[in-house]
Design a protein around this motif. Structure first.
Motif, PDB file in Angstrom:
ATOM      1  N   GLY A   5       0.844  -1.194   0.000  1.00  0.00           N
ATOM      2  CA  GLY A   5       0.000   0.000   0.000  1.00  0.00           C
ATOM      3  C   GLY A   5       0.873   1.235   0.000  1.00  0.00           C
ATOM      4  O   GLY A   5       1.934   1.258   0.629  1.00  0.00           O
ATOM      5  N   PHE A   6       0.436   2.259  -0.707  1.00  0.00           N
ATOM      6  CA  PHE A   6       1.179   3.520  -0.787  1.00  0.00           C
ATOM      7  C   PHE A   6       0.200   4.671  -0.661  1.00  0.00           C
ATOM      8  O   PHE A   6      -0.910   4.610  -1.178  1.00  0.00           O
ATOM      9  N   SER A   7       0.620   5.734   0.004  1.00  0.00           N
ATOM     10  CA  SER A   7      -0.205   6.926   0.082  1.00  0.00           C
ATOM     11  C   SER A   7       0.654   8.148   0.354  1.00  0.00           C
ATOM     12  O   SER A   7       1.756   8.043   0.909  1.00  0.00           O
ATOM     13  N   LYS A   8       0.103   9.276  -0.027  1.00  0.00           N
ATOM     14  CA  LYS A   8       0.710  10.575   0.275  1.00  0.00           C
ATOM     15  C   LYS A   8      -0.386  11.458   0.850  1.00  0.00           C
ATOM     16  O   LYS A   8      -1.516  11.450   0.374  1.00  0.00           O
ATOM     17  N   LEU A  43       0.908  12.442   9.185  1.00  0.00           N
ATOM     18  CA  LEU A  43       1.627  11.175   9.128  1.00  0.00           C
ATOM     19  C   LEU A  43       0.677   9.992   9.296  1.00  0.00           C
ATOM     20  O   LEU A  43       0.702   9.049   8.502  1.00  0.00           O
ATOM     21  N   LEU A  44      -0.172  10.045  10.312  1.00  0.00           N
ATOM     22  CA  LEU A  44      -1.114   8.939  10.505  1.00  0.00           C
ATOM     23  C   LEU A  44      -2.119   8.848   9.363  1.00  0.00           C
ATOM     24  O   LEU A  44      -2.531   7.748   8.987  1.00  0.00           O
ATOM     25  N   HIS A  45      -2.491   9.982   8.783  1.00  0.00           N
ATOM     26  CA  HIS A  45      -3.417   9.952   7.645  1.00  0.00           C
ATOM     27  C   HIS A  45      -2.781   9.215   6.462  1.00  0.00           C
ATOM     28  O   HIS A  45      -3.402   8.335   5.859  1.00  0.00           O
ATOM     29  N   SER A  46      -1.565   9.588   6.141  1.00  0.00           N
ATOM     30  CA  SER A  46      -0.873   8.942   5.028  1.00  0.00           C
ATOM     31  C   SER A  46      -0.683   7.452   5.290  1.00  0.00           C
ATOM     32  O   SER A  46      -0.955   6.608   4.433  1.00  0.00           O
ATOM     33  N   LEU A  47      -0.230   7.123   6.489  1.00  0.00           N
ATOM     34  CA  LEU A  47       0.035   5.732   6.839  1.00  0.00           C
ATOM     35  C   LEU A  47      -1.235   4.883   6.800  1.00  0.00           C
ATOM     36  O   LEU A  47      -1.258   3.794   6.215  1.00  0.00           O
ATOM     37  N   CYS A  48      -2.292   5.375   7.411  1.00  0.00           N
ATOM     38  CA  CYS A  48      -3.538   4.597   7.454  1.00  0.00           C
ATOM     39  C   CYS A  48      -4.146   4.443   6.065  1.00  0.00           C
ATOM     40  O   CYS A  48      -4.693   3.381   5.737  1.00  0.00           O
ATOM     41  N   GLU A  49      -4.035   5.461   5.234  1.00  0.00           N
ATOM     42  CA  GLU A  49      -4.544   5.341   3.864  1.00  0.00           C
ATOM     43  C   GLU A  49      -3.735   4.311   3.067  1.00  0.00           C
ATOM     44  O   GLU A  49      -4.286   3.582   2.237  1.00  0.00           O
ATOM     45  N   ALA A  50      -2.429   4.204   3.350  1.00  0.00           N
ATOM     46  CA  ALA A  50      -1.620   3.174   2.698  1.00  0.00           C
ATOM     47  C   ALA A  50      -2.115   1.779   3.083  1.00  0.00           C
ATOM     48  O   ALA A  50      -2.186   0.876   2.240  1.00  0.00           O
ATOM     49  N   GLU A  58     -10.952   1.926  -0.195  1.00  0.00           N
ATOM     50  CA  GLU A  58     -10.963   3.282  -0.756  1.00  0.00           C
ATOM     51  C   GLU A  58     -10.033   4.220   0.006  1.00  0.00           C
ATOM     52  O   GLU A  58      -9.449   3.845   1.008  1.00  0.00           O
ATOM     53  N   ASP A  59      -9.979   5.465  -0.443  1.00  0.00           N
ATOM     54  CA  ASP A  59      -9.149   6.468   0.214  1.00  0.00           C
ATOM     55  C   ASP A  59      -9.722   6.862   1.573  1.00  0.00           C
ATOM     56  O   ASP A  59     -10.889   6.614   1.874  1.00  0.00           O
ATOM     57  N   TYR A  63     -14.092   7.243   4.275  1.00  0.00           N
ATOM     58  CA  TYR A  63     -14.521   6.725   5.565  1.00  0.00           C
ATOM     59  C   TYR A  63     -14.513   7.765   6.685  1.00  0.00           C
ATOM     60  O   TYR A  63     -15.225   7.604   7.673  1.00  0.00           O
ATOM     61  N   TYR A  64     -13.699   8.788   6.536  1.00  0.00           N
ATOM     62  CA  TYR A  64     -13.526   9.793   7.598  1.00  0.00           C
ATOM     63  C   TYR A  64     -13.761  11.178   7.007  1.00  0.00           C
ATOM     64  O   TYR A  64     -12.896  11.737   6.334  1.00  0.00           O
ATOM     65  N   ASN A  65     -14.942  11.701   7.284  1.00  0.00           N
ATOM     66  CA  ASN A  65     -15.332  12.994   6.730  1.00  0.00           C
ATOM     67  C   ASN A  65     -16.370  13.642   7.648  1.00  0.00           C
ATOM     68  O   ASN A  65     -16.696  13.109   8.701  1.00  0.00           O
TER      69      ASN A  65
END
Length: 157
Positions: A5-8, A43-50, A58-59, A63-65
């Protein structure tokens, strides 16, 4: 079976009197607040999305909005949800690789604390976590970006 998994994630930063949250921790040497709907822990946003990506989901915003969470909610809630999903789907974490891109402040002194906290939050060994930091070569003082790469696998640890 291994899955990657990868995310930015990127947030605008503002110098304020409060301490910034990065990697699930308040840092006195990081006097910035990220502009975000949640607590702004980029950091946690990027990591959890990965992790979501590695599981074929999904991104993070799906789920979090504003319809699912109150403003300023803790990103640690996302971590807990990710841990539940990994367990429910019988996935283990092989490793976490994170790159933080930020002009100021220098993160050299807080990287070890972030690494320790990520290992603790995700119940893994220190040698399964890499935290790296780089600058933008003085081209961007307004944003912090975090790139996260994770490797997960099914089965026994």
């Amino acid at each position: 079976m291994f899955k990657v998994g990868f995310s930015k994630d990127m947030h605008r930063i503002f110098p304020l009197s409060k301490n910034g949250i990065l990697g699930g921790m308040n840092h006195q040497s990081f006097p910035k607040i990220m502009n975000a709907y949640s607590d702004g822990d980029v950091l946690l946003h990027s990591l959890c999305e990965a992790f979501l990506g590695a599981m074929g989901l999904e991104d993070l915003g799906t789920y979090y909005n504003s319809k699912t969470k109150p403003k300023d909610f803790s990103s640690l809630e996302i971590v807990n949800d990710i841990l539940k999903l990994l367990e429910e789907r019988n996935y283990n974490i092989s490793n976490i690789d994170i790159l933080i891109e930020l002009e100021k402040p220098n993160l050299k002194d807080i990287k070890p604390a972030i690494k320790n906290n990520i290992a603790k939050l995700f119940n893994i060994n220190l040698d399964q976590v890499s935290i790296k930091a780089t600058t933008t070569e003085k081209s961007n003082y307004e944003f912090i970006s975090v790139f996260s790469n994770v490797l997960i696998y099914k089965g026994e640890k």
